[in-house]
Enzyme design. Structure first.
Site, short mmCIF file in Angstrom:
data_model
loop_
_atom_site.label_atom_id
_atom_site.label_comp_id
_atom_site.label_asym_id
_atom_site.label_seq_id
_atom_site.Cartn_x
_atom_site.Cartn_y
_atom_site.Cartn_z
N ASP A 111 0.86 -1.18 0.00
CA ASP A 111 0.00 0.00 0.00
C ASP A 111 0.90 1.24 0.00
O ASP A 111 2.13 1.13 -0.19
CB ASP A 111 -1.03 -0.04 1.15
CG ASP A 111 -0.40 0.18 2.52
OD1 ASP A 111 0.84 0.35 2.61
OD2 ASP A 111 -1.15 0.20 3.51
N HIS A 112 0.31 2.39 0.25
CA HIS A 112 1.06 3.65 0.19
C HIS A 112 2.15 3.76 1.25
O HIS A 112 3.10 4.52 1.09
CB HIS A 112 0.08 4.83 0.37
CG HIS A 112 -0.75 4.70 1.61
ND1 HIS A 112 -1.88 3.90 1.65
CD2 HIS A 112 -0.61 5.21 2.85
CE1 HIS A 112 -2.40 3.95 2.87
NE2 HIS A 112 -1.65 4.73 3.63
N ARG A 164 7.66 -34.28 8.40
CA ARG A 164 6.53 -34.03 9.31
C ARG A 164 5.90 -32.66 9.05
O ARG A 164 4.71 -32.46 9.32
CB ARG A 164 6.95 -34.16 10.77
CG ARG A 164 7.89 -33.08 11.27
CD ARG A 164 8.33 -33.36 12.71
NE ARG A 164 9.07 -32.26 13.30
CZ ARG A 164 10.35 -31.98 13.05
NH1 ARG A 164 11.03 -32.72 12.19
NH2 ARG A 164 10.94 -30.96 13.64
N HIS A 165 6.69 -31.75 8.52
CA HIS A 165 6.15 -30.41 8.24
C HIS A 165 5.18 -30.45 7.05
O HIS A 165 4.24 -29.66 6.99
CB HIS A 165 7.29 -29.42 7.99
CG HIS A 165 8.22 -29.35 9.16
ND1 HIS A 165 7.82 -28.89 10.39
CD2 HIS A 165 9.51 -29.73 9.30
CE1 HIS A 165 8.84 -28.96 11.23
NE2 HIS A 165 9.87 -29.48 10.59
N CYS A 177 2.90 -3.42 3.93
CA CYS A 177 2.09 -2.26 4.30
C CYS A 177 2.78 -1.64 5.51
O CYS A 177 3.95 -1.93 5.74
CB CYS A 177 0.62 -2.65 4.54
SG CYS A 177 0.32 -3.78 5.91
N GLY A 178 2.08 -0.82 6.27
CA GLY A 178 2.75 -0.17 7.39
C GLY A 178 3.29 -1.17 8.41
O GLY A 178 4.45 -1.13 8.80
N THR A 179 2.42 -2.08 8.82
CA THR A 179 2.82 -3.11 9.78
C THR A 179 3.10 -4.45 9.14
O THR A 179 3.65 -5.34 9.79
CB THR A 179 1.67 -3.34 10.79
OG1 THR A 179 0.51 -3.74 10.04
CG2 THR A 179 1.38 -2.08 11.60
N GLY A 180 2.66 -4.63 7.92
CA GLY A 180 2.73 -5.94 7.26
C GLY A 180 1.55 -6.82 7.61
O GLY A 180 1.34 -7.87 7.00
N HIS A 195 9.56 -24.69 7.67
CA HIS A 195 8.52 -25.47 8.35
C HIS A 195 7.12 -25.27 7.76
O HIS A 195 6.30 -26.17 7.84
CB HIS A 195 8.46 -25.11 9.84
CG HIS A 195 9.59 -25.71 10.63
ND1 HIS A 195 9.62 -25.72 12.00
CD2 HIS A 195 10.73 -26.33 10.21
CE1 HIS A 195 10.74 -26.33 12.41
NE2 HIS A 195 11.44 -26.69 11.34
N ASN A 196 6.83 -24.10 7.25
CA ASN A 196 5.45 -23.79 6.81
C ASN A 196 5.30 -23.73 5.30
O ASN A 196 4.21 -23.51 4.81
CB ASN A 196 4.97 -22.47 7.43
CG ASN A 196 5.25 -22.37 8.91
OD1 ASN A 196 5.98 -21.49 9.36
ND2 ASN A 196 4.71 -23.27 9.69
N ARG A 252 6.85 0.22 8.40
CA ARG A 252 6.99 1.13 9.54
C ARG A 252 7.58 0.40 10.74
O ARG A 252 7.67 0.96 11.82
CB ARG A 252 5.62 1.73 9.90
CG ARG A 252 5.07 2.63 8.79
CD ARG A 252 3.65 3.10 9.10
NE ARG A 252 3.16 3.99 8.04
CZ ARG A 252 1.86 4.21 7.81
NH1 ARG A 252 0.93 3.64 8.56
NH2 ARG A 252 1.50 5.03 6.83
C1 RB5 Z 1 -2.14 2.44 6.58
O1 RB5 Z 1 -2.16 3.60 7.33
C2 RB5 Z 1 -1.92 1.24 7.49
O2 RB5 Z 1 -3.08 0.98 8.22
C3 RB5 Z 1 -1.52 0.02 6.68
O3 RB5 Z 1 -0.37 0.32 5.97
C4 RB5 Z 1 -1.21 -1.25 7.46
O4 RB5 Z 1 -0.33 -0.99 8.50
C5 RB5 Z 1 -2.36 -2.06 7.86
O5 RB5 Z 1 -2.23 -3.19 8.35
#
Ligand code: RB5
Length: 149
Positions: A12-13, A136-137, A69-72, A102-103, A113
């Site tokens: 995303d952005h 096993r995996h 994304c910001g947090t993934g 394993h996965n 971020r």
């Molecule tokens: C966007 O602001 C933020 O919510 C997105 O990048 C992400 O972190 C969501 O999971």
């Protein structure tokens, strides 16, 4: 690395700059970076970008996907809704190795971020250079797939 493999990237952005750095890094190692954008930094919605990348992996068009994304987290949740996708968020190289070993993860998600560029590139390398262990995996991955049926 996975030379010759097509690897789709999307974000995303919040992660455009890091996505581009990862695309250049992958291409420098001989893989084909299929960067599906977005190209511009306007605010956008991560589910559609996670889904678009996941569809290219699920269809076999791309061997792996790397999404950001910001947090993934949000883009990972979206990608995992597509049948056949096993995507994990990683902020360390150990986890990036283990989700392959394993996965049998076929997608990696990173929070732009959360981690800096240097660590993100190491995470990508760990993910792309580790093989699935099987045994096993494989039984457990089969059980994940059974949940989709
Ligand atoms: C966007 O602001 C933020 O919510 C997105 O990048 C992400 O972190 C969501 O999971």
């Amino acid at each position: 690395m996975t030379a010759g493999h097509r690897i789709v990237l999307s974000s995303d952005h919040a992660a455009i700059q890091l996505r581009r750095a990862i695309a250049a890094h992958i291409a420098g190692h001989g893989s084909v970076a299929v960067d599906i954008g977005p190209a511009t930094p306007e605010s956008t919605h991560y589910p559609k970008h996670g889904e678009a990348a996941a569809r290219l992996v699920a269809s076999g068009d791309c061997r792996f996907g790397i999404i950001l994304c910001g947090t993934g987290q949000g883009i990972m949740m979206s990608a995992n809704k597509v049948k056949g996708i096993r995507c994990g968020v990683c902020a360390d190289t150990f986890s990036a190795r283990m989700i392959r070993q394993h996965n049998d993860a076929n997608m990696l998600s990173i929070g732009a971020r959360v981690v800096g560029e240097g660590l993100a590139l190491d995470i990508v390398d760990a993910f792309l250079t580790t093989q699935f262990e099987g045994g096993r995996h494989a039984t457990r991955v089969d059980m994940i797939e059974a949940l989709e049926r």
